[in-house]
Scaffold this active site. Structure first.
Site, PDB file in Angstrom:
ATOM      1  N   HIS A 181      15.519  10.382   0.958  1.00 37.95           N
ATOM      2  CA  HIS A 181      16.302   9.367   0.250  1.00 37.95           C
ATOM      3  C   HIS A 181      16.160   9.598  -1.242  1.00 37.95           C
ATOM      4  O   HIS A 181      15.049   9.701  -1.775  1.00 37.95           O
ATOM      5  CB  HIS A 181      15.848   7.965   0.643  1.00 37.95           C
ATOM      6  CG  HIS A 181      16.241   7.597   2.038  1.00 37.95           C
ATOM      7  ND1 HIS A 181      15.488   6.771   2.834  1.00 37.95           N
ATOM      8  CD2 HIS A 181      17.326   7.945   2.777  1.00 37.95           C
ATOM      9  CE1 HIS A 181      16.092   6.619   4.010  1.00 37.95           C
ATOM     10  NE2 HIS A 181      17.204   7.323   3.997  1.00 37.95           N
ATOM     11  N   HIS A 316       8.324   8.688   2.584  1.00 34.36           N
ATOM     12  CA  HIS A 316       9.309   7.792   1.987  1.00 34.36           C
ATOM     13  C   HIS A 316       8.588   6.815   1.065  1.00 34.36           C
ATOM     14  O   HIS A 316       7.369   6.804   0.961  1.00 34.36           O
ATOM     15  CB  HIS A 316      10.052   7.012   3.071  1.00 34.36           C
ATOM     16  CG  HIS A 316      11.037   7.821   3.842  1.00 34.36           C
ATOM     17  ND1 HIS A 316      12.397   7.766   3.598  1.00 34.36           N
ATOM     18  CD2 HIS A 316      10.868   8.710   4.855  1.00 34.36           C
ATOM     19  CE1 HIS A 316      13.023   8.591   4.428  1.00 34.36           C
ATOM     20  NE2 HIS A 316      12.118   9.175   5.201  1.00 34.36           N
ATOM     21  N   GLU A 389       5.508   5.310   4.381  1.00 33.43           N
ATOM     22  CA  GLU A 389       6.128   4.587   3.273  1.00 33.43           C
ATOM     23  C   GLU A 389       5.068   4.442   2.184  1.00 33.43           C
ATOM     24  O   GLU A 389       4.079   3.736   2.365  1.00 33.43           O
ATOM     25  CB  GLU A 389       6.625   3.212   3.727  1.00 33.43           C
ATOM     26  CG  GLU A 389       7.770   3.235   4.720  1.00 33.43           C
ATOM     27  CD  GLU A 389       9.108   3.498   4.073  1.00 33.43           C
ATOM     28  OE1 GLU A 389       9.143   3.681   2.838  1.00 33.43           O
ATOM     29  OE2 GLU A 389      10.118   3.509   4.792  1.00 33.43           O
TER      30      GLU A 389
END
Length: 441
Positions: A181, A316, A389
């Site tokens: 991303h 991420h 994350e």
């Protein structure tokens, strides 16, 4: 039932919200069901998106229903969520009976937020130079391979790290991927840290030395280079998530690479069919150029009918979580995921989380996602695949753009967790006492 607009929150209010963030959720787990609202994400006339806190959302099912409006869910709190939405989608949420509170802009001047500027992170060009420099410094330990090119033609590379790097040996392989991303730049810094740390540590640190003698490590520093350049190189953050591939028949740009994988793609309300959504799944599985490049690389590691990659982390940000499959179903087990599989995932995941302070859980405990890399890695290739994350735990640590001052600390924070995964990669079932059953020759 209404949208409430608030100015800058006081430090006390910020602290209260931070304490409430017991289950923060970053970009990886963002999901959106198909929606039919128009979207022009990625164009010059794209609607302005802001962050809102949405109250009265407590369960995974309620969060999945909220995601059906096409918003990006950024954090999960005890009884609310933080979303990124344009005005039209915010109004749709309000019509569902929720109250939205607009959060202050994540700018350094706000005081409650601590954010970075693009110059504090490696650009794509600087990342490439840094990677090349590290590889050149350790020629007997590292080798760079161009595994494909992005939609706009930028190189996507994988760096192999192993003691006998020029030979394809019969060793368990571990894959780390980063930057899927665009706005998650801290993950690219993680890749650079890992290359440096393992290069410097080989021959000096006993665990790193043993792992590079017994494993072959692959590191992909930037899966989505076009998106990274678009989000960063203008000099101001653009809050961009997807790739930069145009969508035929619409002015909307980009596919969410992490909803574009060919396993349970679009099956279960865990992605969006609207090209303007941040979680647009694409026109077909692997329709995103970058998805296919990485998928082809993973397929290339099937040797003699056996997948050589045994374990994987997809980095991420943000939320400080460790997630494992499946995302497409709320069930802990499903066809292709037995109780022993789940227990091995959870045991190793929990050990990694104990080392870095993240929260371990199955992805769908947050809400449904489909077409994700974790589900594809496990469902198609039997690879124990996790999402990390990274920092921060909430928007009040900078959200997607934490200050550059935390880079060294937050990348080093994952050193132990990466080694734990590598040490278990030869037999993940050893973690649950079933090595003889699953891993004996």
């Amino acid at each position: 039932m209404r949208i409430t607009k608030r100015g800058k929150r006081t430090t006390t209010a910020a602290a209260i919200l931070s304490l409430a963030l017991a289950l923060p959720l970053g970009a990886q787990a963002t999901a959106s069901s198909p929606d039919t609202s128009p979207g022009t994400s990625g164009t010059a006339a794209a609607p302005v998106e802001r962050q809102y806190e949405v109250t009265g959302v407590s369960t995974a099912e309620e969060r999945t229903a909220l995601a059906a409006t096409g918003v990006s869910i950024d954090e999960v709190l005890h009884h609310s969520v933080v979303v990124t939405a344009d005005e039209a989608r915010a109004k749709r949420i309000a019509k569902l009976g929720h109250e939205l509170t607009e959060l202050p802009s994540a700018a350094p001047a706000e005081g409650d937020f601590t954010t970075s500027s693009p110059s504090q992170y490696h650009s794509y060009a600087q990342m490439t130079a840094a990677v090349d420099s590290i590889v050149q410094q350790y020629p007997n330990l590292m080798r760079k391979r161009v595994i494909g090119r992005s939609h706009q033609g930028r190189e996507i590379v994988a760096i192999k790290v192993s003691n006998n790097v020029g030979v394809d040996e019969n060793k368990p392989e571990v894959l780390f991927t980063h930057g899927m991303h665009a706005r998650e730049h801290l993950t690219v810094e993680q890749a650079i840290y890992t290359l440096r740390e393992f290069g410097q540590g080989y021959g000096q640190d006993s665990r790193i030395t043993r792992m590079l003698n017994e494993r072959e490590l692959w590191i992909v520093p930037s899966v989505n280079p076009d998106g990274k350049v678009y989000d960063q190189d203008s000099g101001s953050w653009r809050n961009w998530r997807k790739n930069r591939q145009p969508n035929s028949g619409t002015t909307a740009v980009g596919t969410d690479i992490n909803r574009n994988w060919n396993y349970r793609w679009g099956c279960c309300g865990g992605s969006s069919g609207n090209p303007g959504s941040a979680t647009y799944r694409g026109s077909a599985p692997e329709s995103a150029t970058e998805t296919k490049v990485l998928a082809d690389f993973v397929r290339s590691r099937v040797v003699g009918g056996e997948q050589q990659i045994t374990a994987h982390i997809d980095f991420h940000s943000y939320s400080e979580l460790i997630l494992w499959p499946f995302g497409y179903t709320y069930n802990d087990t499903a066809p292709g995921l037995t109780r022993d599989d789940r227990d091995a995932f959870a045991t190793v995941g929990t050990r990694m989380a104990a080392s870095n302070g993240y929260r371990p859980q199955q992805s769908s405990d947050l809400y449904i996602t489909d077409g994700s890399i974790n589900d594809w890695m496990w469902g198609v290739h039997g690879i124990f695949s996790y999402t990390f994350e990274m920092y921060p735990g909430s928007a009040y640590g900078g959200g997607f753009y934490p200050p550059g001052s935390v880079i060294n600390r937050e990348t080093a924070r994952n050193r132990e967790a990466m080694l734990i995964l590598m040490e278990n990669a030869d037999c993940m079932y050893r973690s649950i006492g079933k090595e003889t059953q699953y891993c004996s020759n």
